[in-house]
Design an enzyme around this catalytic site. Structure first.
Site, short mmCIF file in Angstrom:
data_model
loop_
_atom_site.label_atom_id
_atom_site.label_comp_id
_atom_site.label_asym_id
_atom_site.label_seq_id
_atom_site.Cartn_x
_atom_site.Cartn_y
_atom_site.Cartn_z
CG LEU A 1 -1.88 -1.19 1.32
CD1 LEU A 1 -2.89 -0.97 2.44
CD2 LEU A 1 -2.57 -1.47 0.00
CE1 TYR B 1 -1.37 -6.22 11.01
CE2 TYR B 1 -3.28 -7.53 10.36
CZ TYR B 1 -2.49 -6.41 10.21
OH TYR B 1 -2.84 -5.47 9.28
C1 15L Z 1 -4.78 -7.01 6.56
O1 15L Z 1 -4.79 -6.39 7.61
C2 15L Z 1 -3.51 -7.30 5.85
O2 15L Z 1 -2.55 -6.29 6.05
C3 15L Z 1 -3.69 -7.54 4.38
O3 15L Z 1 -2.52 -8.13 3.88
C4 15L Z 1 -4.91 -8.40 4.06
O4 15L Z 1 -4.66 -9.71 4.36
C5 15L Z 1 -6.15 -7.88 4.76
O5 15L Z 1 -5.93 -7.59 6.12
C6 15L Z 1 -7.35 -8.81 4.65
O6 15L Z 1 -8.00 -9.06 5.66
O7 15L Z 1 -7.66 -9.23 3.54
#
Ligand code: 15L
Length: 273
Positions: free
Chosen positions: A23, A144
């Site tokens: 991004l 995360y």
């Molecule tokens: C996120 O937070 C990730 O950074 C991204 O890579 C995607 O996996 C996204 O979520 C998602 O939920 O599709």
């Protein structure tokens, strides 16, 4: 090809962290159109500086380096840090310690607004048959998501104590196009990402806000009514991709947690140790 920039105020200097990520690379070209100087930071290679760009590589866990990053900036778009489920240590360093360094630096340099990349994974354990709003309490689907909830709470503290405004963008799935059935709900186009970031940077009042980063997908799981003061209006939709995705990907098993919960595959990724 980039569309005509949205007409808004022009910034003297913006800081974009995580500028070498997926991004970040996309926003690098787009944000330059809204400022005289765009300061770019990451731990990964940023390539050569184009006109009007300043490259300042910095690990977020390096307090002094992060303090330098925020010197003389009008506002920050913080994409830096870990963006997927990973072991605890990298998440701790970048998304917990790192975001603390960022807000301390903002406080010391009197930076008044931060646009924070949060994630739908803050709320990944809500079900796919629920629509959640901007006040939905976190239900992280992993470490995360938990670290992003920390960022949302930390920014709340720095607004309440120091008046630093933050728009927490709970981003869905920002990719060139939706890749699977789940993303028919969570997808966000890059043009809509730009619209959201610019709205968060320029809204007259942001205070401390949560806003979902999602395109105008008919079956989305997020309600942005509580963030209407931000003025984000998505223009794109996953609908044109629906037929091809449904034809090529069989419906998931109804008992599969990745089809039950909003976080999809993140709900069963890890543990790593
Ligand atoms: C996120 O937070 C990730 O950074 C991204 O890579 C995607 O996996 C996204 O979520 C998602 O939920 O599709």
């Amino acid at each position: 090809m980039l569309k005509t920039p949205i007409t808004v105020q022009r910034f003297r200097r913006l800081l974009l962290t995580g500028a070498a990520g997926g991004l970040g690379r996309e926003l690098r070209a787009r944000l330059k159109r809204y400022c005289d100087a765009l300061r770019l930071s990451d731990v990964a290679d940023l390539g050569a500086a184009a006109e009007g760009e300043e490259l300042m590589p910095a690990p977020l866990q390096d307090k002094a380096a992060v303090l330098d990053l925020l010197r003389d900036v009008d506002a920050v778009v913080h994409l830096g840090g870990v963006s997927t489920e990973q072991p605890w240590q990298p998440i701790l360093e970048a998304n917990i310690v790192g975001v603390y360094h960022l807000y301390e630096a903002a406080r010391k340099h009197d930076v008044r607004r931060i646009v924070l990349a949060s994630s739908n994974h803050v709320c990944g354990f809500y079900r796919q048959d629920e629509v959640i709003d901007t006040r939905a309490p976190p239900r992280p689907d992993g470490l995360y998501g938990l670290s992003k909830a920390f960022g949302e709470n930390l920014s709340r503290l720095y607004y309440d104590r120091y008046g630093i405004e933050t728009a927490c963008m709970r981003l869905g799935s920002a990719f060139p196009q939706p890749k699977d059935r789940r993303m028919l709900a969570t997808w966000m186009s890059y043009d809509d990402l730009e619209r959201l970031v610019v709205a968060c940077l320029t809204a007259p009042v942001v205070g401390h806000s949560v806003v979902y980063g999602v395109s105008d997908n008919p079956r989305r799981w997020y309600d942005n009514t509580g963030a209407s003061h931000i003025g984000y209006r998505p223009h794109d939709s996953s609908e044109p991709y629906r037929a091809a995705i449904e034809a090529s990907q069989p419906p998931p098993d109804r008992d599969d947690p990745t089809a039950i919960f909003q976080g999809g595959a993140f709900v069963r990724t890890g543990p790593f140790e």
